[in-house]
Design a protein around this motif. Structure first.
Motif, PDB file in Angstrom:
ATOM      1  N   PHE A   1      23.167  12.510  11.115  1.00 26.28           N
ATOM      2  CA  PHE A   1      23.977  10.745  11.919  1.00 26.28           C
ATOM      3  C   PHE A   1      22.976  11.124  13.421  1.00 26.28           C
ATOM      4  CE2 PHE A   1      26.516  13.479  11.306  1.00 26.28           C
ATOM      5  CZ  PHE A   1      27.686  13.135  12.249  1.00 26.28           C
ATOM      6  N   VAL A   2      23.110  12.634  13.605  1.00 27.43           N
ATOM      7  CA  VAL A   2      22.801  12.928  14.499  1.00 27.43           C
ATOM      8  C   VAL A   2      21.988  12.298  15.253  1.00 27.43           C
ATOM      9  CG1 VAL A   2      22.587  14.887  16.661  1.00 27.43           C
ATOM     10  CG2 VAL A   2      24.103  15.034  14.357  1.00 27.43           C
ATOM     11  N   GLY A   3      20.667  12.014  14.279  1.00 25.42           N
ATOM     12  CA  GLY A   3      19.399  10.957  14.618  1.00 25.42           C
ATOM     13  C   GLY A   3      19.750   9.958  15.427  1.00 25.42           C
ATOM     14  N   LEU A   4      21.080   9.481  15.202  1.00 26.23           N
ATOM     15  CA  LEU A   4      20.899   7.950  15.781  1.00 26.23           C
ATOM     16  C   LEU A   4      21.086   8.824  17.840  1.00 26.23           C
ATOM     17  CD1 LEU A   4      22.674   5.001  16.371  1.00 26.23           C
ATOM     18  CD2 LEU A   4      24.170   5.448  15.998  1.00 26.23           C
ATOM     19  N   LEU A   5      21.366  10.025  17.419  1.00 25.25           N
ATOM     20  CA  LEU A   5      21.488   9.716  19.655  1.00 25.25           C
ATOM     21  C   LEU A   5      20.037  10.448  19.380  1.00 25.25           C
ATOM     22  CD1 LEU A   5      25.106  11.904  19.290  1.00 25.25           C
ATOM     23  CD2 LEU A   5      24.503   8.838  19.485  1.00 25.25           C
ATOM     24  N   LEU A   6      19.016  10.776  18.894  1.00 22.62           N
ATOM     25  CA  LEU A   6      18.161  11.058  19.616  1.00 22.62           C
ATOM     26  C   LEU A   6      16.897  10.808  18.947  1.00 22.62           C
ATOM     27  CD1 LEU A   6      18.764  14.958  17.814  1.00 22.62           C
ATOM     28  CD2 LEU A   6      18.423  14.364  20.377  1.00 22.62           C
ATOM     29  N   GLY A   7      17.585   9.034  18.395  1.00 26.93           N
ATOM     30  CA  GLY A   7      16.126   8.572  18.222  1.00 26.93           C
ATOM     31  C   GLY A   7      14.751   7.349  19.558  1.00 26.93           C
ATOM     32  N   SER A   8      14.085   7.268  18.329  1.00 25.51           N
ATOM     33  CA  SER A   8      12.637   6.766  19.880  1.00 25.51           C
ATOM     34  C   SER A   8      13.109   6.116  20.862  1.00 25.51           C
ATOM     35  CB  SER A   8      11.644   6.525  18.938  1.00 25.51           C
ATOM     36  OG  SER A   8      11.444   5.863  18.183  1.00 25.51           O
ATOM     37  N   ASP A   9      13.570   4.818  20.254  1.00 28.92           N
ATOM     38  CA  ASP A   9      14.716   4.047  21.183  1.00 28.92           C
ATOM     39  C   ASP A   9      15.895   3.778  21.756  1.00 28.92           C
ATOM     40  OD1 ASP A   9      15.489   2.691  19.077  1.00 28.92           O
ATOM     41  OD2 ASP A   9      14.114   1.618  18.271  1.00 28.92           O
ATOM     42  N   GLY A  10      16.379   4.968  20.813  1.00 31.56           N
ATOM     43  CA  GLY A  10      18.443   4.879  21.434  1.00 31.56           C
ATOM     44  C   GLY A  10      18.854   2.921  20.748  1.00 31.56           C
ATOM     45  N   HIS A  11      18.268   2.919  19.401  1.00 34.59           N
ATOM     46  CA  HIS A  11      19.024   1.783  19.209  1.00 34.59           C
ATOM     47  C   HIS A  11      19.104   1.625  18.247  1.00 34.59           C
ATOM     48  CE1 HIS A  11      18.882  -2.554  17.853  1.00 34.59           C
ATOM     49  NE2 HIS A  11      19.861  -2.867  19.242  1.00 34.59           N
ATOM     50  N   PRO A  12      20.731   1.205  17.761  1.00 30.40           N
ATOM     51  CA  PRO A  12      21.336   2.223  15.941  1.00 30.40           C
ATOM     52  C   PRO A  12      20.467   1.125  14.997  1.00 30.40           C
ATOM     53  CG  PRO A  12      22.734   0.292  17.502  1.00 30.40           C
ATOM     54  CD  PRO A  12      21.431   0.723  18.392  1.00 30.40           C
ATOM     55  N   ALA A  13      20.134   0.011  15.454  1.00 33.49           N
ATOM     56  CA  ALA A  13      19.331  -0.612  14.086  1.00 33.49           C
ATOM     57  C   ALA A  13      18.273   0.281  13.742  1.00 33.49           C
ATOM     58  CB  ALA A  13      17.934  -2.008  14.644  1.00 33.49           C
ATOM     59  N   ALA A  14      17.423   1.112  14.579  1.00 30.62           N
ATOM     60  CA  ALA A  14      16.649   2.443  13.902  1.00 30.62           C
ATOM     61  C   ALA A  14      17.108   3.160  12.597  1.00 30.62           C
ATOM     62  CB  ALA A  14      15.176   3.201  14.564  1.00 30.62           C
ATOM     63  N   TYR A  15      18.329   3.631  12.638  1.00 30.90           N
ATOM     64  CA  TYR A  15      19.419   4.510  12.601  1.00 30.90           C
ATOM     65  C   TYR A  15      19.432   3.779  11.079  1.00 30.90           C
ATOM     66  CZ  TYR A  15      23.012   8.199  10.686  1.00 30.90           C
ATOM     67  OH  TYR A  15      23.303   8.610   9.653  1.00 30.90           O
ATOM     68  N   VAL A  16      20.064   2.560  11.007  1.00 33.38           N
ATOM     69  CA  VAL A  16      20.271   1.858   9.649  1.00 33.38           C
ATOM     70  C   VAL A  16      19.153   1.650   8.969  1.00 33.38           C
ATOM     71  CG1 VAL A  16      21.093  -1.008   8.484  1.00 33.38           C
ATOM     72  CG2 VAL A  16      22.266   0.498  10.651  1.00 33.38           C
ATOM     73  N   THR A  17      17.805   1.154   9.399  1.00 35.73           N
ATOM     74  CA  THR A  17      17.071   1.049   9.090  1.00 35.73           C
ATOM     75  C   THR A  17      16.743   2.252   7.904  1.00 35.73           C
ATOM     76  OG1 THR A  17      16.226  -0.881  10.358  1.00 35.73           O
ATOM     77  CG2 THR A  17      14.407   0.559   8.705  1.00 35.73           C
ATOM     78  N   SER A  18      16.856   3.398   8.548  1.00 33.67           N
ATOM     79  CA  SER A  18      16.732   5.088   7.916  1.00 33.67           C
ATOM     80  C   SER A  18      16.940   4.877   6.683  1.00 33.67           C
ATOM     81  CB  SER A  18      16.237   6.025   8.955  1.00 33.67           C
ATOM     82  OG  SER A  18      17.359   6.065   9.368  1.00 33.67           O
ATOM     83  N   ARG A  19      18.259   4.450   7.034  1.00 36.27           N
ATOM     84  CA  ARG A  19      19.716   4.945   5.867  1.00 36.27           C
ATOM     85  C   ARG A  19      19.971   3.989   4.861  1.00 36.27           C
ATOM     86  NH1 ARG A  19      18.215   8.398   8.476  1.00 36.27           N
ATOM     87  NH2 ARG A  19      19.675   9.985   8.885  1.00 36.27           N
ATOM     88  N   LEU A  20      19.747   2.168   5.372  1.00 35.45           N
ATOM     89  CA  LEU A  20      20.400   1.651   4.672  1.00 35.45           C
ATOM     90  C   LEU A  20      19.112   0.737   4.438  1.00 35.45           C
ATOM     91  CD1 LEU A  20      23.834   0.661   5.746  1.00 35.45           C
ATOM     92  CD2 LEU A  20      23.613   1.318   3.161  1.00 35.45           C
TER      93      LEU A  20
END
Length: 631
Positions: free
Chosen positions: A535-554
């Motif tokens: 989940f720390v990847g959310l803070l390191l994502g390429s665009d800083g938007h939480p949608a990318a993290y949501v897509t990667s997990r759900l």
């Protein structure tokens, strides 16, 4: 047509024995048929037996002809004279089904002599010589015509001799047939078949043996000529071998000079040098770098042995050719700089003295010189291309991307498709930055990538590669030059600069943050991606938007709800809110417990079996919360 006639036809069709053809006539007599009817049946029987005899004769003739052709084939394939002669008498005995067969060859000084026999029991018969005109064989040789007798000893057509008659009687031979072996008008021998009983040889047997003798004479003559030719060739080889040995060194040197010159002129490489020298010297040739790694080899499947490695090290220590026997090495030098060594392995053809002669040593040393020139040229080209690639990558990372047409043309000149997806790697490498930079350039070039040193870190991008694989390439490629653990942050794949101008920069920023997190978390010497950080990847994502993290997990669950109109996301929220209690979850959703179970099984199929593990569970819950906020 009567029943009896049909019976004869059936017996003919069934290839019945001759005695079986009596049965219809016997049955007719037993039935009291008239004399006229019996005569008609007897006539039908005689005709049937004639037909049977004709068919049998044809089958026998076909078999004999087939055996004759097979014999001719076999004789044509033999080249050894003794083997040819033995095959002739063996076939003669088989074809005529005789007790014995033998063959005599002409000796102009002493008459005919026995050469090979088949079925003969006595030594006296084997050693018999037959003078011209004496006996059946002498008459055949003299008249060049076949003769036969049903009983030799009392036959007065032949001139008898006591020693020949004694040998024939001692062997128990009675019936004999002999035919000449003719080459044009010359009789080279006589072929015989004989039986130990009185039994005449008919015209068919004579014709068959004459046909075999015709093939045999040709085979004998061919075998004789081949033996004479072999002897002449062997003598000639001895003479020419000495002359060839004197010219080989000069020819090899000239050939090697032409080949090496052509390689340089036509822009060939080290592989071409190795292949050419291996062909000229007839040996395995390997070019090694200073670390003992193979640059090029004429036999890639063979590894360098410990002894060969020791010889190459000795040649580098001495700065000259070293070795003995069939293993030699010479240094690859550019002035005083050592670039590697050239190893000459065992020869394919052993030389008489076993050592490398002066001419071959000069070929090896000249090839090493050409190899040095090619390595220098290759190094210069690689350095120039590396600088150009590094400059382009530095421009891309700085955000000063050229216009698409210019970028496409620069990619074409570098033979790189900049529209492909790229993985981005940032490495923290201690040690000599210049040496590490050269190693990074080499790693990038061998995988069609780009490398640059930026802000004290090594940056590389690789086409058509995922983040982890790209990171492992860098760790493996820089380990030796860094002489210390290499820590890597990796991101991607991201669209290439022609597809999305800013994507490489975003990938670079994500890879840098992954590297920084790795250093902070004490994960030196590892490849770290945003995926690895959970989940720390959310803070390191390429665009800083939480949608990318949501897509990667759900993503699979959300897509399933959208496509099917199901309520898997809602079920997950209720499931976690009820502290994973199925009964309370079912009550909150107003559904049966089985329905909750089925929905969770569907989630498992979409997310994988480990989604309820503590670490994954935390990521899924965070994604659910973010999804609710984004929605």
């Amino acid at each position: 047509m009567t029943v009896e006639v049909f019976a004869f036809l059936e017996m003919l069709a069934g290839d019945a024995a001759e005695a079986d053809f009596e049965r219809p006539a016997q049955a007719a007599r037993a039935a009291g048929m008239s004399a006229e009817e019996q005569e008609r049946i007897d006539h039908a029987k005689r005709l049937a037996l004639q037909v049977r005899a004709t068919l049998e004769a044809r089958r026998r003739r076909e078999g004999e002809l087939g055996a004759l052709f097979e014999s001719a084939n076999d004789l044509a394939m033999l080249t050894n004279l003794e083997a040819v002669l033995q095959a002739i008498v063996t076939r003669a005995r088989q074809l005529l089904n005789s007790d014995v067969a033998y063959l005599t060859l002409n000796d102009e000084r002493r008459g005919e002599y026995m050469r090979v026999t088949e079925g003969i029991l006595t030594a006296a018969f084997r050693s018999t010589r037959i003078p011209y005109g004496i006996g059946l064989g002498g008459l055949v040789a003299q008249t060049m015509k076949p003769y036969s007798t049903a009983d030799y000893i009392p036959d007065e057509r032949f001139r008898h001799a006591p020693d020949i008659d004694g040998a024939v009687s001692g062997e128990g031979i009675r019936a004999i047939i002999g035919v000449p072996l003719l080459l044009g008008t010359q009789v080279i021998g006589v072929l015989f078949a004989a039986n130990r009983t009185v039994r005449p040889f008919g015209d068919e047997a004579s014709a068959l043996l004459v046909s075999l003798a015709a093939h045999a004479a040709i085979a004998v003559d061919k075998a004789r000529l081949l033996e004479e030719t072999r002897a002449a060739v062997a003598e000639l080889e001895v003479t020419t071998r000495k002359l060839q040995a004197r010219n080989e060194a000069v020819e090899r040197a000239a050939d090697a000079h032409d080949r090496l010159t052509r390689i340089v002129v036509e822009g060939g490489g080290v592989d071409d040098v190795v292949r050419s020298v291996a062909e000229v010297l007839g040996a395995r040739v390997v070019v090694l770098d200073l670390d003992g790694e193979t640059i090029a080899s004429s036999a890639p499947d063979q590894t360098v042995s410990d002894y060969e490695a020791a010889v190459t090290r000795r040649s580098l220590d001495l700065s000259r050719t070293a070795g003995s026997g069939d293993i030699y090495a010479t240094p690859v030098l550019a002035g005083a700089e050592q670039l590697g060594s050239m190893l000459l392995g065992p020869r394919e053809v052993d030389r008489e003295d076993g050592d490398l002669d002066d001419g071959d040593q000069r070929i090896l040393e000249r090839a090493a010189l050409v190899t040095a020139l090619l390595l220098l040229f290759r190094r210069s080209v690689a350095e120039a291309e590396g600088r150009v690639r590094g400059e382009l990558l530095d421009e891309l990372l700085s955000g000063t991307t050229p216009d698409p047409e210019t970028l496409r043309e620069r990619g074409r000149l570098l033979q790189a498709d900049l529209s492909r997806d790229y993985a981005v790697v940032v490495a923290d490498v201690p040690g000599d930055r210049a040496r590490v930079g050269q190693a990074a350039t080499f790693v990038a070039a061998t995988h069609d990538g780009f490398a640059a040193v930026r802000q004290g870190q090594v940056v590389l991008i690789f086409p058509d590669c995922d983040a982890r694989a790209a990171g492992e390439l860098v760790v493996d490629g820089l380990r030796l030059s860094a002489a210390a653990p290499v820590t890597v942050g990796a991101a991607g794949p991201v669209p290439g600069p022609l597809s999305s101008p800013g994507a490489v920069v975003r990938g670079y920023d994500e890879a840098r943050r992954c590297l920084a997190a790795a250093m902070t978390l004490g994960r030196e010497g590892q490849v770290v991606t945003a995926e690895d950080l959970g989940f720390v990847g959310l803070l390191l994502g390429s665009d800083g938007h939480p949608a990318a993290y949501v897509t990667s997990r759900l993503g699979p669950v959300i897509d399933y709800d959208t496509a099917k109109g199901s309520k898997l996301v809602e079920t997950l929220r209720a499931y976690f809110a009820a502290d994973r209690n199925l009964t309370r979850t079912a009550a909150a959703l107003h559904v049966h417990v089985n329905t909750v179970t089925q929905r969770l099984e569907r989630v498992t199929r979409l997310l994988g079996k480990g989604w309820q593990d503590p670490e994954r569970q935390l990521e899924v819950q965070l994604a659910l919360r973010l999804h609710q906020l984004v929605a």
